[in-house]
Design an enzyme around this catalytic site. Structure first.
Site, PDB file in Angstrom:
ATOM      1  CG  HIS A  32      21.117 -46.093 -11.928  1.00  0.00           C
ATOM      2  ND1 HIS A  32      21.887 -45.175 -12.593  1.00  0.00           N
ATOM      3  CD2 HIS A  32      21.435 -45.925 -10.619  1.00  0.00           C
ATOM      4  CE1 HIS A  32      22.632 -44.500 -11.729  1.00  0.00           C
ATOM      5  NE2 HIS A  32      22.364 -44.945 -10.509  1.00  0.00           N
ATOM      6  CG  HIS A  91      25.931 -38.755 -12.426  1.00  0.00           C
ATOM      7  ND1 HIS A  91      25.322 -39.221 -11.285  1.00  0.00           N
ATOM      8  CD2 HIS A  91      25.877 -37.400 -12.340  1.00  0.00           C
ATOM      9  CE1 HIS A  91      24.930 -38.187 -10.547  1.00  0.00           C
ATOM     10  NE2 HIS A  91      25.261 -37.084 -11.161  1.00  0.00           N
ATOM     11  CG  HIS A 107      20.247 -40.629 -11.997  1.00  0.00           C
ATOM     12  ND1 HIS A 107      20.931 -39.602 -12.580  1.00  0.00           N
ATOM     13  CD2 HIS A 107      21.181 -41.415 -11.423  1.00  0.00           C
ATOM     14  CE1 HIS A 107      22.214 -39.754 -12.367  1.00  0.00           C
ATOM     15  NE2 HIS A 107      22.398 -40.853 -11.681  1.00  0.00           N
ATOM     16  CG  LEU A 129      23.934 -35.346  -5.725  1.00  0.00           C
ATOM     17  CD1 LEU A 129      25.431 -35.420  -5.563  1.00  0.00           C
ATOM     18  CD2 LEU A 129      23.499 -33.937  -6.148  1.00  0.00           C
ATOM     19  CG  ASP A 131      20.371 -43.131  -8.294  1.00  0.00           C
ATOM     20  OD1 ASP A 131      21.346 -43.866  -8.091  1.00  0.00           O
ATOM     21  OD2 ASP A 131      20.431 -41.889  -8.247  1.00  0.00           O
TER      22      ASP A 131
END
Ligand code: NCD
Ligand code: ZN
Length: 349
Positions: free
Chosen positions: A14, A137, A175, A220, A248
């Protein structure tokens, strides 16, 4: 005392590369560390169809030397009105193993995301049939839910029902940042896995406010309390195939980070492996790094494990203060700090 560790070359499941001139800075960094990367589609406008994804892939490869063997794995950005046939086309391309679910408004460039999960049930049905991975997400966006609770709420409100409705759909809970998420994944069905970033393994939320507001630690999902960080470390280093590496890495210019309403995102593409090695070493689990970084993601995606290797030397790395980026600067995660590990250089790109 370990002086070096050699690992099968890892993959990043990711990250964000952005587009245009940004690619010249960030793609070579990632290709030095990783063989493959799942590239997020949250460009502006987002990558919502196969032609756009393949053209983007070509632009990424153009930022590398011709002899590079780096393989960008592309994703489609799900929208309420996507045609399910795009999924078949994506699968047939051989370069798009996943699609990405952004709840509308959850993060950077997610305004075109899905407003209600039911709107994409037809697409998810097709993905399940075609064996395409869903990357999510995992945060709800309702403003009455506290920012620190959005991931836990997502599990109850969206993810649990989704897994029940699509029991054969492979889902990556991306994440993850909380004990709740780590437990949910560990005890969940085999169709479910999670990625974990270096910042969530190394820092808790105090870091955002240590001595003043520090925007380069704002990402985030936001950093959480220390017990959550410890749960994530425990999960990442557990040897479970359900947890694997996803940085991320999310570059933004320093101008867009250091402002009154700054962007979310930490840049770790340059030094991800050194950061992960630091985290694993902190709990005496360096021997678990290779599974997390190099095996489990490929296994989950049904892709072959890489054959090349990389070596991390037990030698200090001073993280640069910044990189030149889009006529501005890119400040890496933990800029200026020193780590005890450094990737052996030069590495075959
Ligand atoms: C990402 C970005 O900037 O694209 N930011 C972040 O904080 N992680 C978006 C995302 O993955 O949420
Ligand atoms: Zn991301």
């Amino acid at each position: 005392m370990t002086h070096s560790i050699t690992l099968t070359k890892p993959d990043d499941w990711h990250l964000h590369f952005r587009d245009g001139a940004a690619l010249q800075t960030v793609v070579p960094h990632t290709a030095r560390q990783f063989s493959r990367a799942i590239v997020m589609p949250n460009l502006s406008p987002p990558v919502t169809n196969v032609d756009a994804a393949l053209a983007y892939r070509h632009r990424i490869l153009s930022a590398l030397n011709a002899e590079s063997r780096f393989d960008p794995l592309m994703t489609l950005y799900l929208t309420d009105d996507m045609d399910p046939n795009e999924i078949n086309k994506a699968k047939a391309s051989g370069h798009i193993p996943a699609a990405k679910l952004y709840p509308a408004g959850a993060t950077t460039n997610s305004a075109h995301g899905v407003t209600n999960i039911k709107n994409v049930y037809g697409i998810l049905e097709r993905m399940q049939t075609m064996g395409m991975v869903l990357c999510v997400h995992g945060e709800v966006t309702a403003t009455d839910i506290d920012i620190f609770d959005r991931e836990a709420a997502f599990i109850d409100q969206v993810l649990s029902p989704l897994l029940q409705d699509f029991p054969k759909l492979k889902v990556v809970f991306e994440h993850i940042t909380t004990t709740q998420a780590a437990q949910f994944v560990a005890s969940g069905p085999a169709q479910l896995a999670a990625t974990i970033t270096p910042q969530h393994l190394l820092y808790n939320r105090n870091e955002i406010f240590r001595g003043g507001i520090r925007p380069h630690f704002y990402c985030l999902p936001i950093l959480k309390r220390e017990p959550h960080r410890l749960s994530l470390l425990n999960a990442a280093a557990s040897g479970s195939g359900k947890f694997f590496l996803g940085t991320d890495s999310a570059p933004h210019t320093s101008e867009r980070k250091e402002t009154s309403c700054g962007c979310a995102g930490c840049y770790s593409g340059f030094h991800a492996l050194e950061l992960y090695a630091t985290a694993f070493e902190s709990v005496g689990k360096l021997h678990q790094l290779e599974g997390f970084a190099s095996f489990f993601g490929a296994d989950f995606y049904g892709l072959p494990r890489n054959k090349e290797t990389i070596t991390l030397l037990n030698q200090s790395l001073q993280i640069p203060d910044s990189f030149a980026y889009l006529e501005d600067e890119l400040i890496p995660l933990a800029s200026g700090e020193t780590l005890n590990w450094s990737l052996q250089s030069p590495n075959p790109l």
